[in-house]
Write an enzyme that holds these catalytic residues in place. Structure first.
Site, PDB file in Angstrom:
ATOM      1  N   GLY A  60     102.054 -69.582  13.072  1.00  0.00           N
ATOM      2  CA  GLY A  60     100.909 -69.617  13.979  1.00  0.00           C
ATOM      3  C   GLY A  60     101.241 -69.042  15.349  1.00  0.00           C
ATOM      4  O   GLY A  60     100.424 -68.332  15.940  1.00  0.00           O
ATOM      5  N   GLN A 101      94.931 -75.447  12.865  1.00  0.00           N
ATOM      6  CA  GLN A 101      94.663 -76.839  12.469  1.00  0.00           C
ATOM      7  C   GLN A 101      93.439 -76.990  11.579  1.00  0.00           C
ATOM      8  O   GLN A 101      93.280 -78.021  10.927  1.00  0.00           O
ATOM      9  CB  GLN A 101      94.497 -77.718  13.723  1.00  0.00           C
ATOM     10  CG  GLN A 101      95.776 -77.932  14.494  1.00  0.00           C
ATOM     11  CD  GLN A 101      96.791 -78.784  13.733  1.00  0.00           C
ATOM     12  OE1 GLN A 101      96.466 -79.449  12.743  1.00  0.00           O
ATOM     13  NE2 GLN A 101      98.035 -78.753  14.173  1.00  0.00           N
ATOM     14  N   THR A 114     110.545 -56.001   6.659  1.00  0.00           N
ATOM     15  CA  THR A 114     110.360 -56.186   5.215  1.00  0.00           C
ATOM     16  C   THR A 114     109.683 -57.528   4.957  1.00  0.00           C
ATOM     17  O   THR A 114     110.158 -58.570   5.405  1.00  0.00           O
ATOM     18  CB  THR A 114     111.718 -56.129   4.502  1.00  0.00           C
ATOM     19  OG1 THR A 114     112.315 -54.866   4.803  1.00  0.00           O
ATOM     20  CG2 THR A 114     111.571 -56.295   3.000  1.00  0.00           C
ATOM     21  N   CYS A 152     107.616 -88.614  28.108  1.00  0.00           N
ATOM     22  CA  CYS A 152     108.417 -89.088  29.232  1.00  0.00           C
ATOM     23  C   CYS A 152     109.173 -87.905  29.827  1.00  0.00           C
ATOM     24  O   CYS A 152     109.945 -87.235  29.140  1.00  0.00           O
ATOM     25  CB  CYS A 152     109.391 -90.156  28.740  1.00  0.00           C
ATOM     26  SG  CYS A 152     109.993 -91.159  30.080  1.00  0.00           S
TER      27      CYS A 152
HETATM   28  C1  LIG Z   1      96.698 -75.323  17.139  1.00  0.00           C
HETATM   29  C2  LIG Z   1      98.050 -74.765  16.869  1.00  0.00           C
HETATM   30  N1  LIG Z   1      98.292 -73.467  17.072  1.00  0.00           N
HETATM   31  C3  LIG Z   1      99.491 -72.912  16.834  1.00  0.00           C
HETATM   32  C4  LIG Z   1     100.539 -73.662  16.372  1.00  0.00           C
HETATM   33  C5  LIG Z   1     101.885 -73.015  16.164  1.00  0.00           C
HETATM   34  O1  LIG Z   1     102.102 -72.742  14.808  1.00  0.00           O
HETATM   35  P1  LIG Z   1     103.606 -72.469  14.263  1.00  0.00           P
HETATM   36  O2  LIG Z   1     104.316 -73.764  14.365  1.00  0.00           O
HETATM   37  O3  LIG Z   1     103.399 -72.005  12.858  1.00  0.00           O
HETATM   38  O4  LIG Z   1     104.187 -71.411  15.113  1.00  0.00           O
HETATM   39  C6  LIG Z   1     100.344 -75.030  16.129  1.00  0.00           C
HETATM   40  C7  LIG Z   1     101.472 -75.881  15.680  1.00  0.00           C
HETATM   41  O5  LIG Z   1     101.705 -76.953  16.199  1.00  0.00           O
HETATM   42  C8  LIG Z   1      99.065 -75.598  16.386  1.00  0.00           C
HETATM   43  O6  LIG Z   1      98.833 -76.898  16.183  1.00  0.00           O
END
Ligand SMILES: Cc1ncc(COP(=O)(O)O)c(C=O)c1O
Length: 375
Positions: free
Chosen positions: A71, A179, A237, A322
């Site tokens: 992501g 998500q 690749t 924290c």
């Molecule tokens: C909303 C959102 N975007 C992006 C990410 C990042 O994805 P990745 O851990 O695959 O890089 C997360 C992961 O916590 C996420 O919750």
């Protein structure tokens, strides 16, 4: 009772069918998918089958799918790639205060390269007002990035409305669907988006794989230059192993009916907490526009981490961290205007395919036994 996992928004276990799909590439099918001989055939076929499966889940064409490492990379490619491709047209980017760091940090980085970034506020439920998006657009705006659903509170954004505004102004629209994929419908034409991010490990696929949907005709500069993999949009690749996992996970995610069981379980969980703690527990996020698996609650006047420490064997997240001896609210809860007394006691429980009634009953019972939560 074995350990209880209620942190599916952090990561999901690999589905057995996903593992099965990947096995061929652990057991000897090692060829490079770009080679032109027998050894490449299984990898090439798996890669293209996986691309079809990802595209099918999104209602997209296979040539609109770019495999990434996850992501974060997909978000970086969408945001930096758009800026690099369109900066001759403008430098303004619009996003929101509740985005994942994988959106906000690339925006901040681009400011160092001359971008201007508008970070929109959200209301008390975590939703952005489409009118605010409208008002933020200038003749220099090239990209709007608004997440589909929030990782902490699960709030779902009015994506189709925002997409219509972006389209009317000729502005590219990206949504981070890391998500929402597999939890709610994510068809790109219904949402109206140009770019959409997927993360495999939120979807019962392995970590280290994801994808970016890029609508046909949308200009995007590559971040990784090299040989012309992924139609020149991401060199390197391709991993048939990881793609096969993601593709199978996307095929399984077509069945959204399984989320209805999770939704019912989540709602029963919330009801049980209300019955036990009354007004001393509050819901964070939107009551209706919310992911079916996510329950973010606050134990008013308490510190989430202190309570979690007493729930031996329960995996969940807290809404505060924290830092140097001070408890700080998460930026998402802070952006929602959640008061400190409430936000400090925030907990994110996120359920998934393997969650059971017995686990929920056990967690409620254990919470009831935490001395700090006694009435
Ligand atoms: C909303 C959102 N975007 C992006 C990410 C990042 O994805 P990745 O851990 O695959 O890089 C997360 C992961 O916590 C996420 O919750």
């Amino acid at each position: 009772m074995p350990p209880i996992y209620l942190d599916y928004n952090a990561s999901t276990p690999i589905d057995p069918a996903v593992a099965d799909a990947m096995r061929l590439f652990l057991d000897g099918a090692f060829g490079n998918p770009s080679s032109g001989h027998w050894a490449s055939a299984p990898a090439k076929a798996a890669l293209e089958h996986a691309r079809d499966q990802v595209a099918a889940l999104l209602g997209a064409s296979p040539d609109e799918i770019v495999f990434t490492s996850g992501g974060s990379e997909a978000n970086n490619l969408a945001i930096k790639g758009t800026f690099l491709a369109l900066r001759h047209k403008g430098e303004h980017i619009v996003t929101t205060a509740v985005e994942h760091p994988a959106v906000l940090a690339p925006c901040r980085f681009l400011e160092r390269l001359g971008a201007t970034v508008t970070v929109l506020p959200v209301d008390g439920t975590g939703r952005v007002d489409p009118d605010d998006v409208h008002r933020a657009i200038t003749p220099r705006t090239i990209l709007i990035s608004v997440m589909h659903a929030n990782n902490e509170v699960g709030t779902i954004q009015p994506i189709a409305e925002i997409a219509a505004i972006a389209r009317d102004h000729g502005v590219r629209f990206h949504t981070d669907a890391a998500q929402s994929i597999g939890k709610i419908a994510t068809r790109v034409d219904t949402l109206g988006v140009d770019l959409l991010t997927i993360a495999g490990h939120k979807l019962y696929a392995p970590k280290g794989v994801g994808a970016l949907y890029v609508r046909r005709g949308v200009e995007l500069e590559s971040l990784i230059h090299g040989a012309g993999h992924e139609h020149g949009r991401r060199a390197g690749t391709e991993s048939a192993l990881l793609a096969a996992g993601l593709g199978t996970a996307c095929a399984l995610a077509q069945d959204l009916a399984q989320m209805e069981r999770v939704r019912a379980l989540r709602d029963r969980f919330w009801q049980a907490l209300r019955n036990r703690f009354g007004d001393r527990v509050l819901l964070n996020g939107h009551l209706n526009h919310r992911l079916p698996n996510t329950l973010n609650v606050s134990f008013v006047g308490k510190v989430g981490a202190d309570i979690l420490a007493q729930l031996d064997g329960v995996a969940a997240s807290t809404g505060s961290a924290c830092h140097s001896g001070r408890v700080e609210l998460s930026p998402v809860l802070a952006a929602m205007g959640v008061p400190e007394r409430v936000g400090m006691g925030a907990f994110r429980f996120s359920l998934g395919r393997q969650s059971t009634d017995a686990e929920i009953d056990e967690v409620v019972a254990r919470l009831a036994n935490v001395p700090a939560l006694a009435a």
